[in-house]
Design a protein around this motif. Structure first.
Motif, mmCIF file in Angstrom:
data_model
loop_
_atom_site.group_PDB
_atom_site.id
_atom_site.type_symbol
_atom_site.label_atom_id
_atom_site.label_comp_id
_atom_site.label_asym_id
_atom_site.label_seq_id
_atom_site.Cartn_x
_atom_site.Cartn_y
_atom_site.Cartn_z
ATOM 1 N N VAL A 8 -1.350 7.265 -10.912
ATOM 2 C CA VAL A 8 -1.497 6.019 -10.172
ATOM 3 C C VAL A 8 -1.787 4.885 -11.152
ATOM 4 C CG1 VAL A 8 -2.753 4.800 -8.355
ATOM 5 C CG2 VAL A 8 -2.417 7.285 -8.189
ATOM 6 N N VAL A 62 2.809 6.629 -8.675
ATOM 7 C CA VAL A 62 2.748 5.395 -7.897
ATOM 8 C C VAL A 62 2.346 4.241 -8.803
ATOM 9 C CG1 VAL A 62 1.634 4.180 -5.996
ATOM 10 C CG2 VAL A 62 2.174 6.615 -5.777
ATOM 11 N N VAL A 68 -8.054 2.292 -5.192
ATOM 12 C CA VAL A 68 -7.492 3.639 -5.248
ATOM 13 C C VAL A 68 -8.512 4.598 -4.636
ATOM 14 C CG1 VAL A 68 -6.697 5.518 -6.736
ATOM 15 C CG2 VAL A 68 -6.137 3.144 -7.315
ATOM 16 N N MET A 121 -3.791 2.309 -3.047
ATOM 17 C CA MET A 121 -3.165 3.615 -2.976
ATOM 18 C C MET A 121 -4.211 4.624 -2.549
ATOM 19 S SD MET A 121 -2.575 6.814 -4.355
ATOM 20 C CE MET A 121 -1.257 7.957 -3.933
ATOM 21 N N SER A 173 0.834 -1.201 0.000
ATOM 22 C CA SER A 173 0.000 0.000 0.000
ATOM 23 C C SER A 173 0.864 1.245 0.000
ATOM 24 C CB SER A 173 -0.926 0.012 1.222
ATOM 25 O OG SER A 173 -0.171 0.083 2.430
ATOM 26 N N VAL A 174 0.312 2.305 -0.559
ATOM 27 C CA VAL A 174 0.949 3.620 -0.539
ATOM 28 C C VAL A 174 -0.094 4.622 -0.078
ATOM 29 C CG1 VAL A 174 2.108 5.419 -1.867
ATOM 30 C CG2 VAL A 174 2.503 3.012 -2.433
#
Length: 326
Positions: A147, A129, A154, A136, A117-118
């Protein structure tokens, strides 16, 4: 000349294995993070330094280290040597996620992960990303945000700047975006709310919905369901076999071309909208003040709806799909 890497100064050690690094940053610096699996937290804060925790001093296989070359600060995973090491680590990767926290002055940043995960909070520089499997999220950010997620989730909200999202399956939610949006989502759920700018949507089997905003929408829909409501401005797009539903506000115009999918458009009462509808083999349904004319199998309806506003227009063409105007 061979590249020279500098290990950033170690300020203190969190444990036997994990450490925290802090380095001064300046205009023109960039941050790059590459690894297999990780949980990454980016937090933008005032100041002139960048703090990175969850990395290590050693260069053991699978550990994350920090190195610097010129203006690039790189957080990278030490790769495994040999097939045996990879076979042992891959099944365990999701249960052994390294937690890496980066806080301080926002820098242009690129993150590449296989999974994990970010999370970005108040990150006000360009961010790119790529996560193959994972999620994310970003909140209260600005700058260009790109992304790429093959399978995952997301969530982006309260962002100022351009947003590009590309995913194959999963869920994607974009809310309160002040800037242009380019969203391509093959399957799953795509939701957008309060978008101001130019919006490009591309879906195949996904269920997509845009709720409120202003600007211009251009869409390409395959077999999925697309709903657009309360979007002020211009809406135009191509539909194949899916269903398109549009609730059109005043001072807006719509132009849609459809193959076999249904197109349903609702206009405000007393809109006085200009209407131009045509289908080769489909059906057309319109309010009573308009008439559907036939020419062989082709059908069309043209005219203006009742109302004094006269600030909306509807243009639809279809091959086989039905057209419903109400």
């Amino acid at each position: 000349m061979s590249a020279i890497y500098t290990l950033l100064p170690l300020l203190f050690v969190q444990s036997v294995f994990a450490a925290t690094f802090e380095t001064p940053v300046k205009e023109g610096d960039r941050l790059v993070l590459k690894g297999l699996e990780a949980q990454v937290l980016l937090t933008g804060q005032p100041g002139a330094t960048l703090k990175i925790s969850g990395v290590e001093e050693s260069k053991a296989e699978g550990s994350y280290v920090v190195e610097r070359k010129d203006n690039i600060i790189e957080v990278r995973m030490i790769e495994f040597n040999g097939k045996a090491s990879w076979k042992n680590i891959l099944p365990k990767a999701n249960t052994q996620l390294r937690k890496i926290e980066i806080s301080g002055l926002s820098l242009p940043t690129e993150v590449q992960l296989r999974g994990g995960s970010v999370v970005a909070q108040r990150w006000v520089k360009d961010l790119k990303v790529s996560v193959t499997h994972g999620r994310m999220s970003s909140a209260n950010g600005s700058g260009s945000l790109q992304v790429y997620v093959q399978k995952g989730d997301v969530n982006i909200q309260d962002h100022t700047g351009r947003v590009n999202v590309d995913g194959y399956s999963g869920t994607c939610a974009l809310r309160n975006i002040q800037g242009d949006v380019d969203a391509s989502w093959f399957a799953g759920q795509l939701g957008l709310e309060k978008i101001r700018g130019f919006v490009a949507l591309s879906t195949q089997t996904a269920t997509a919905k845009l709720n409120s905003g202003a600007g211009t929408v251009q869409f390409e829909n395959g077999k999925g369901s697309l709903t657009l409501q309360a979007f002020q401005g211009r809406i135009e797009g191509q539909n194949q076999d899916g269903n398109v539903t549009i609730n059109l506000p005043l001072d807006s115009e719509v132009e849609v071309k459809s193959k076999s999918g249904k197109v349903a458009i609702t206009v405000p009462p007393s809109s006085g909208a200009q209407v131009n509808l045509f289908t080769v083999d489909g059906e057309i349904s319109v309010p009573g003040e308009l008439r559907v004319a036939k020419l062989s199998a082709e059908k069309f309806a043209r005219g203006r709806l009742r109302g004094d506003a006269q600030r909306a227009s509807v243009f639809v063409r279809s091959q086989e799909g039905s057209i419903l105007l109400k």
